[in-house]
Design a protein around this motif. Sequence first.
Motif, PDB file in Angstrom:
ATOM      1  N   PRO A  52       0.812  -1.229   0.000  1.00 58.91           N
ATOM      2  CA  PRO A  52       0.000   0.000   0.000  1.00 58.91           C
ATOM      3  C   PRO A  52       0.843   1.275   0.000  1.00 58.91           C
ATOM      4  O   PRO A  52       0.512   2.241  -0.698  1.00 58.91           O
ATOM      5  CB  PRO A  52      -0.817  -0.122   1.291  1.00 58.91           C
ATOM      6  CG  PRO A  52      -0.879  -1.589   1.556  1.00 58.91           C
ATOM      7  CD  PRO A  52       0.447  -2.121   1.112  1.00 58.91           C
ATOM      8  N   ARG A  53       1.943   1.276   0.759  1.00 56.60           N
ATOM      9  CA  ARG A  53       2.784   2.479   0.832  1.00 56.60           C
ATOM     10  C   ARG A  53       3.494   2.729  -0.503  1.00 56.60           C
ATOM     11  O   ARG A  53       3.610   3.870  -0.958  1.00 56.60           O
ATOM     12  CB  ARG A  53       3.803   2.336   1.956  1.00 56.60           C
ATOM     13  CG  ARG A  53       4.467   3.657   2.362  1.00 56.60           C
ATOM     14  CD  ARG A  53       5.054   3.549   3.754  1.00 56.60           C
ATOM     15  NE  ARG A  53       6.199   2.679   3.778  1.00 56.60           N
ATOM     16  CZ  ARG A  53       7.475   3.102   3.773  1.00 56.60           C
ATOM     17  NH1 ARG A  53       7.733   4.394   3.740  1.00 56.60           N
ATOM     18  NH2 ARG A  53       8.473   2.261   3.811  1.00 56.60           N
ATOM     19  N   ARG A  54       3.955   1.670  -1.139  1.00 59.07           N
ATOM     20  CA  ARG A  54       4.591   1.812  -2.453  1.00 59.07           C
ATOM     21  C   ARG A  54       3.588   2.322  -3.485  1.00 59.07           C
ATOM     22  O   ARG A  54       3.908   3.170  -4.327  1.00 59.07           O
ATOM     23  CB  ARG A  54       5.159   0.470  -2.902  1.00 59.07           C
ATOM     24  CG  ARG A  54       6.375   0.014  -2.116  1.00 59.07           C
ATOM     25  CD  ARG A  54       6.686  -1.439  -2.413  1.00 59.07           C
ATOM     26  NE  ARG A  54       7.881  -1.899  -1.747  1.00 59.07           N
ATOM     27  CZ  ARG A  54       8.126  -3.165  -1.450  1.00 59.07           C
ATOM     28  NH1 ARG A  54       7.231  -4.102  -1.778  1.00 59.07           N
ATOM     29  NH2 ARG A  54       9.241  -3.516  -0.848  1.00 59.07           N
ATOM     30  N   ALA A  55       2.372   1.787  -3.437  1.00 56.22           N
ATOM     31  CA  ALA A  55       1.332   2.234  -4.371  1.00 56.22           C
ATOM     32  C   ALA A  55       1.018   3.706  -4.162  1.00 56.22           C
ATOM     33  O   ALA A  55       0.861   4.464  -5.130  1.00 56.22           O
ATOM     34  CB  ALA A  55       0.075   1.388  -4.199  1.00 56.22           C
ATOM     35  N   LYS A  56       0.923   4.123  -2.906  1.00 53.09           N
ATOM     36  CA  LYS A  56       0.650   5.541  -2.614  1.00 53.09           C
ATOM     37  C   LYS A  56       1.762   6.429  -3.153  1.00 53.09           C
ATOM     38  O   LYS A  56       1.504   7.518  -3.693  1.00 53.09           O
ATOM     39  CB  LYS A  56       0.494   5.728  -1.106  1.00 53.09           C
ATOM     40  CG  LYS A  56       0.197   7.152  -0.672  1.00 53.09           C
ATOM     41  CD  LYS A  56      -1.144   7.643  -1.180  1.00 53.09           C
ATOM     42  CE  LYS A  56      -2.272   6.993  -0.432  1.00 53.09           C
ATOM     43  NZ  LYS A  56      -3.584   7.568  -0.852  1.00 53.09           N
TER      44      LYS A  56
ATOM     45  N   LEU B  71       1.349   6.702  -6.909  1.00 53.09           N
ATOM     46  CA  LEU B  71       0.195   7.554  -7.238  1.00 53.09           C
ATOM     47  C   LEU B  71       0.507   9.028  -7.001  1.00 53.09           C
ATOM     48  O   LEU B  71       0.039   9.897  -7.745  1.00 53.09           O
ATOM     49  CB  LEU B  71      -1.015   7.125  -6.406  1.00 53.09           C
ATOM     50  CG  LEU B  71      -1.678   5.822  -6.860  1.00 53.09           C
ATOM     51  CD1 LEU B  71      -2.651   5.316  -5.805  1.00 53.09           C
ATOM     52  CD2 LEU B  71      -2.402   6.023  -8.191  1.00 53.09           C
ATOM     53  N   THR B  72       1.302   9.317  -5.986  1.00 61.35           N
ATOM     54  CA  THR B  72       1.708  10.700  -5.731  1.00 61.35           C
ATOM     55  C   THR B  72       2.571  11.211  -6.880  1.00 61.35           C
ATOM     56  O   THR B  72       2.416  12.365  -7.334  1.00 61.35           O
ATOM     57  CB  THR B  72       2.485  10.793  -4.408  1.00 61.35           C
ATOM     58  OG1 THR B  72       1.650  10.334  -3.333  1.00 61.35           O
ATOM     59  CG2 THR B  72       2.915  12.221  -4.111  1.00 61.35           C
ATOM     60  N   VAL B  73       3.463  10.366  -7.379  1.00 61.79           N
ATOM     61  CA  VAL B  73       4.276  10.734  -8.544  1.00 61.79           C
ATOM     62  C   VAL B  73       3.373  10.987  -9.753  1.00 61.79           C
ATOM     63  O   VAL B  73       3.547  11.974 -10.480  1.00 61.79           O
ATOM     64  CB  VAL B  73       5.298   9.627  -8.860  1.00 61.79           C
ATOM     65  CG1 VAL B  73       6.013   9.919 -10.186  1.00 61.79           C
ATOM     66  CG2 VAL B  73       6.333   9.510  -7.735  1.00 61.79           C
ATOM     67  N   LEU B  74       2.396  10.115  -9.976  1.00 61.87           N
ATOM     68  CA  LEU B  74       1.476  10.291 -11.100  1.00 61.87           C
ATOM     69  C   LEU B  74       0.693  11.595 -10.983  1.00 61.87           C
ATOM     70  O   LEU B  74       0.478  12.291 -11.988  1.00 61.87           O
ATOM     71  CB  LEU B  74       0.505   9.109 -11.182  1.00 61.87           C
ATOM     72  CG  LEU B  74       1.087   7.777 -11.647  1.00 61.87           C
ATOM     73  CD1 LEU B  74       0.012   6.695 -11.610  1.00 61.87           C
ATOM     74  CD2 LEU B  74       1.677   7.890 -13.042  1.00 61.87           C
ATOM     75  N   ASN B  75       0.258  11.930  -9.780  1.00 62.68           N
ATOM     76  CA  ASN B  75      -0.476  13.183  -9.587  1.00 62.68           C
ATOM     77  C   ASN B  75       0.389  14.388  -9.969  1.00 62.68           C
ATOM     78  O   ASN B  75      -0.082  15.332 -10.612  1.00 62.68           O
ATOM     79  CB  ASN B  75      -0.943  13.313  -8.134  1.00 62.68           C
ATOM     80  CG  ASN B  75      -2.119  12.415  -7.827  1.00 62.68           C
ATOM     81  OD1 ASN B  75      -2.861  12.018  -8.723  1.00 62.68           O
ATOM     82  ND2 ASN B  75      -2.301  12.075  -6.561  1.00 62.68           N
ATOM     83  N   GLY B  76       1.657  14.345  -9.580  1.00 64.53           N
ATOM     84  CA  GLY B  76       2.567  15.434  -9.918  1.00 64.53           C
ATOM     85  C   GLY B  76       2.802  15.525 -11.419  1.00 64.53           C
ATOM     86  O   GLY B  76       2.805  16.620 -11.997  1.00 64.53           O
TER      87      GLY B  76
END
Length: 202
Positions: free
Chosen positions: A156-160, A163-168
């Motif tokens: 879950p932490r790796r996925a988050k 996803l944070t990188v994708l948002n940026g």
Amino acid sequence: MTDQNEQLSSRDKVLLAAMQMIGENPGAKLSVRAVATRAGVSTGSLRFHFPTQRALQDEVLTRLYDVVVSEERIHQHDTPARERLVDCLRQVLAPAGIGAGARAAHRTIHEHFIAPEPTEQVRQAYLTLEREGQRRVEYWLTVLTQEGALTPGDTPRRAKFLLTVLNGLALQRALPTDGSILQSENDTLYMAVDAILNPATP
């Protein structure tokens, strides 16, 4: 000629109506009455297939992600794990496009999830989107963990993080730039993937 919608099951009619509503307004509240009315089915029929509003939302988001993001790429074992994961992440970014398309996508997000007061309805609509995105990335990471490309645990932490990188990167697509957005994006995706994969993973 029989209308195509008449040939759909009541469950498919509900899903089609709900997906159309989300497509028109990502922040739409998928209320039983509104979806049932649009689908042309009774509320009892809708409840039979989807006992809760969350069950309906989760199924709709799953279907939408299926259209946008293919699960097949992560299973193409003739390609290195690193390449497959980067390709899967690229699929998430691709639909909004670059420049005008990306700006339009961000305007929609701002109008529905940032500008309004964070009511419970707005909160739940956003969390449904976020939950499905998290689930997809966790699935890809689970596949790679089973292959030995990732150390077990912390999925879950790796996925988050990804996803944070994708948002940026999605925001960067909407902003002015003096270089190649896609080259910079590609470099960032590889850096992010390399940060979580086992060092010896090709």
